[in-house]
Write a protein that holds these residues in place. Structure first.
Motif, mmCIF file in Angstrom:
data_model
loop_
_atom_site.group_PDB
_atom_site.id
_atom_site.type_symbol
_atom_site.label_atom_id
_atom_site.label_comp_id
_atom_site.label_asym_id
_atom_site.label_seq_id
_atom_site.Cartn_x
_atom_site.Cartn_y
_atom_site.Cartn_z
ATOM 1 N N ALA A 9 36.268 45.896 47.566
ATOM 2 C CA ALA A 9 36.370 44.662 48.358
ATOM 3 C C ALA A 9 36.694 43.468 47.463
ATOM 4 O O ALA A 9 37.582 42.671 47.772
ATOM 5 C CB ALA A 9 35.075 44.422 49.126
ATOM 6 N N ALA A 10 35.986 43.349 46.347
ATOM 7 C CA ALA A 10 36.231 42.228 45.433
ATOM 8 C C ALA A 10 37.627 42.320 44.827
ATOM 9 O O ALA A 10 38.327 41.300 44.701
ATOM 10 C CB ALA A 10 35.160 42.217 44.337
ATOM 11 N N ASN A 11 38.055 43.532 44.458
ATOM 12 C CA ASN A 11 39.403 43.696 43.916
ATOM 13 C C ASN A 11 40.465 43.316 44.937
ATOM 14 O O ASN A 11 41.488 42.717 44.591
ATOM 15 C CB ASN A 11 39.627 45.135 43.450
ATOM 16 N N THR A 12 40.246 43.645 46.200
ATOM 17 C CA THR A 12 41.197 43.284 47.256
ATOM 18 C C THR A 12 41.296 41.768 47.382
ATOM 19 O O THR A 12 42.396 41.219 47.508
ATOM 20 C CB THR A 12 40.779 43.919 48.598
ATOM 21 N N ILE A 13 40.162 41.100 47.326
ATOM 22 C CA ILE A 13 40.158 39.631 47.412
ATOM 23 C C ILE A 13 40.932 39.035 46.245
ATOM 24 O O ILE A 13 41.761 38.138 46.429
ATOM 25 C CB ILE A 13 38.712 39.094 47.458
ATOM 26 N N VAL A 14 40.675 39.536 45.042
ATOM 27 C CA VAL A 14 41.388 39.034 43.864
ATOM 28 C C VAL A 14 42.890 39.301 43.999
ATOM 29 O O VAL A 14 43.712 38.435 43.698
ATOM 30 C CB VAL A 14 40.839 39.644 42.557
ATOM 31 N N CYS A 15 43.257 40.494 44.466
ATOM 32 C CA CYS A 15 44.676 40.834 44.660
ATOM 33 C C CYS A 15 45.356 39.862 45.606
ATOM 34 O O CYS A 15 46.448 39.361 45.310
ATOM 35 C CB CYS A 15 44.820 42.249 45.214
ATOM 36 N N VAL A 16 44.732 39.603 46.734
ATOM 37 C CA VAL A 16 45.323 38.686 47.720
ATOM 38 C C VAL A 16 45.491 37.295 47.108
ATOM 39 O O VAL A 16 46.545 36.668 47.251
ATOM 40 C CB VAL A 16 44.463 38.641 49.004
ATOM 41 N N CYS A 17 44.464 36.829 46.402
ATOM 42 C CA CYS A 17 44.557 35.507 45.776
ATOM 43 C C CYS A 17 45.654 35.459 44.710
ATOM 44 O O CYS A 17 46.402 34.480 44.619
ATOM 45 C CB CYS A 17 43.212 35.121 45.168
ATOM 46 N N PHE A 59 51.250 37.128 37.539
ATOM 47 C CA PHE A 59 50.276 37.142 38.636
ATOM 48 C C PHE A 59 50.422 38.419 39.463
ATOM 49 O O PHE A 59 49.434 39.059 39.808
ATOM 50 C CB PHE A 59 50.451 35.929 39.555
ATOM 51 N N ALA A 60 51.649 38.774 39.792
ATOM 52 C CA ALA A 60 51.898 39.973 40.610
ATOM 53 C C ALA A 60 51.466 41.238 39.864
ATOM 54 O O ALA A 60 50.851 42.137 40.451
ATOM 55 C CB ALA A 60 53.371 40.055 41.001
ATOM 56 N N TRP A 61 51.772 41.322 38.573
ATOM 57 C CA TRP A 61 51.379 42.486 37.785
ATOM 58 C C TRP A 61 49.861 42.602 37.705
ATOM 59 O O TRP A 61 49.304 43.699 37.842
ATOM 60 C CB TRP A 61 51.984 42.395 36.382
ATOM 61 N N ALA A 62 49.180 41.488 37.485
ATOM 62 C CA ALA A 62 47.713 41.521 37.424
ATOM 63 C C ALA A 62 47.138 41.978 38.764
ATOM 64 O O ALA A 62 46.164 42.730 38.800
ATOM 65 C CB ALA A 62 47.164 40.149 37.040
ATOM 66 N N ALA A 63 47.746 41.536 39.863
ATOM 67 C CA ALA A 63 47.286 41.976 41.186
ATOM 68 C C ALA A 63 47.489 43.482 41.346
ATOM 69 O O ALA A 63 46.610 44.191 41.838
ATOM 70 C CB ALA A 63 48.026 41.218 42.289
ATOM 71 N N ALA A 64 48.642 43.976 40.921
ATOM 72 C CA ALA A 64 48.961 45.400 41.078
ATOM 73 C C ALA A 64 48.094 46.290 40.201
ATOM 74 O O ALA A 64 47.857 47.451 40.535
ATOM 75 C CB ALA A 64 50.436 45.647 40.777
ATOM 76 N N THR A 65 47.614 45.749 39.096
ATOM 77 C CA THR A 65 46.815 46.542 38.152
ATOM 78 C C THR A 65 45.375 46.032 38.074
ATOM 79 O O THR A 65 44.727 46.166 37.037
ATOM 80 C CB THR A 65 47.464 46.511 36.753
ATOM 81 N N ILE A 66 44.880 45.475 39.141
ATOM 82 C CA ILE A 66 43.585 44.782 39.138
ATOM 83 C C ILE A 66 42.445 45.672 38.666
ATOM 84 O O ILE A 66 41.511 45.195 38.019
ATOM 85 C CB ILE A 66 43.287 44.147 40.515
ATOM 86 N N ARG A 67 42.491 46.944 38.947
ATOM 87 C CA ARG A 67 41.395 47.836 38.540
ATOM 88 C C ARG A 67 41.249 47.947 37.030
ATOM 89 O O ARG A 67 40.198 48.314 36.527
ATOM 90 C CB ARG A 67 41.597 49.235 39.139
ATOM 91 N N ILE A 115 38.670 29.307 42.349
ATOM 92 C CA ILE A 115 37.231 29.581 42.463
ATOM 93 C C ILE A 115 36.988 30.976 43.029
ATOM 94 O O ILE A 115 36.151 31.732 42.525
ATOM 95 C CB ILE A 115 36.548 28.494 43.307
ATOM 96 N N VAL A 116 37.738 31.341 44.063
ATOM 97 C CA VAL A 116 37.568 32.667 44.673
ATOM 98 C C VAL A 116 37.984 33.771 43.697
ATOM 99 O O VAL A 116 37.319 34.807 43.620
ATOM 100 C CB VAL A 116 38.341 32.766 46.008
ATOM 101 N N ILE A 117 39.033 33.555 42.942
ATOM 102 C CA ILE A 117 39.455 34.553 41.949
ATOM 103 C C ILE A 117 38.335 34.802 40.942
ATOM 104 O O ILE A 117 37.981 35.948 40.660
ATOM 105 C CB ILE A 117 40.757 34.124 41.234
ATOM 106 N N VAL A 118 37.768 33.731 40.395
ATOM 107 C CA VAL A 118 36.701 33.881 39.409
ATOM 108 C C VAL A 118 35.485 34.562 40.034
ATOM 109 O O VAL A 118 34.913 35.491 39.463
ATOM 110 C CB VAL A 118 36.327 32.514 38.790
ATOM 111 N N TRP A 119 35.083 34.125 41.214
ATOM 112 C CA TRP A 119 33.912 34.701 41.879
ATOM 113 C C TRP A 119 34.123 36.197 42.193
ATOM 114 O O TRP A 119 33.286 37.030 41.860
ATOM 115 C CB TRP A 119 33.602 33.926 43.162
ATOM 116 N N ALA A 120 35.242 36.512 42.835
ATOM 117 C CA ALA A 120 35.482 37.896 43.249
ATOM 118 C C ALA A 120 35.663 38.814 42.043
ATOM 119 O O ALA A 120 35.164 39.944 42.028
ATOM 120 C CB ALA A 120 36.688 37.978 44.179
ATOM 121 N N LEU A 125 33.613 43.034 38.390
ATOM 122 C CA LEU A 125 33.237 43.495 37.049
ATOM 123 C C LEU A 125 31.754 43.850 36.981
ATOM 124 O O LEU A 125 31.390 44.860 36.369
ATOM 125 C CB LEU A 125 33.589 42.430 36.002
ATOM 126 N N ARG A 126 30.901 43.045 37.605
ATOM 127 C CA ARG A 126 29.463 43.366 37.625
ATOM 128 C C ARG A 126 29.216 44.674 38.359
ATOM 129 O O ARG A 126 28.428 45.514 37.918
ATOM 130 C CB ARG A 126 28.675 42.238 38.293
#
Length: 134
Positions: A9-17, A59-67, A115-120, A125-126
């Motif tokens: 869920a958090a990775n999806t939020i970061v990806c969208v952002c 930005f797009a690459w980081a979203a695609a490889t967020i895991r 803010i949402v990117i950092v939070w999510a 990561l936690r």
């Protein structure tokens, strides 16, 4: 599903952002590249337009490889936040351009995205660490 898997869920939020940031960087960059700026600042406007366009694939690459991403995501959130600060400084010095709603929404979006990117991402990561230790 999201409640069971906080990492996903958090990775999806970061990806969208990050994908929204991609669109902003590309859209603003292409607009500034085409329009330029006042004669005494045109070269700076077009240079920064190139920088924005150059950030879009990152930005797009980081979203695609967020895991696989760690601290890079935080570094990507910083220029988004600073872009919002820059808009606020400009609003204070020169007023809000017309249409006011669009420019206010842009500044608000930049603050919220960062803010949402950092939070999510912190949440992801936690959760990843907690799953790895259990």
């Amino acid at each position: 599903m999201a409640a069971r898997n906080p990492v996903a869920a958090a990775n999806t939020i970061v990806c969208v952002c990050l994908l929204l940031a991609t669109a902003i960087a590309l859209g603003d960059g292409l607009q500034q590249l085409a329009q330029g700026g006042p004669a005494d600042a045109d070269n700076a406007h077009r240079f920064l337009a190139g920088v924005y366009i150059g950030w879009a694939p990152l930005f797009a690459w980081a979203a695609a490889t967020i895991r696989r991403q760690g601290v890079l995501v935080y570094f990507l959130a910083v220029p988004i936040f600073l872009g919002g600060v820059g808009r606020l400084v400009s609003f204070g010095q020169y007023g809000i351009p017309s249409p006011e709603g669009v420019f206010l929404a842009s500044a608000l979006l930049e603050f919220i995205l960062s803010i949402v990117i950092v939070w999510a991402h912190s949440t992801a990561l936690r959760s990843r660490r907690a799953l790895a230790t259990s």
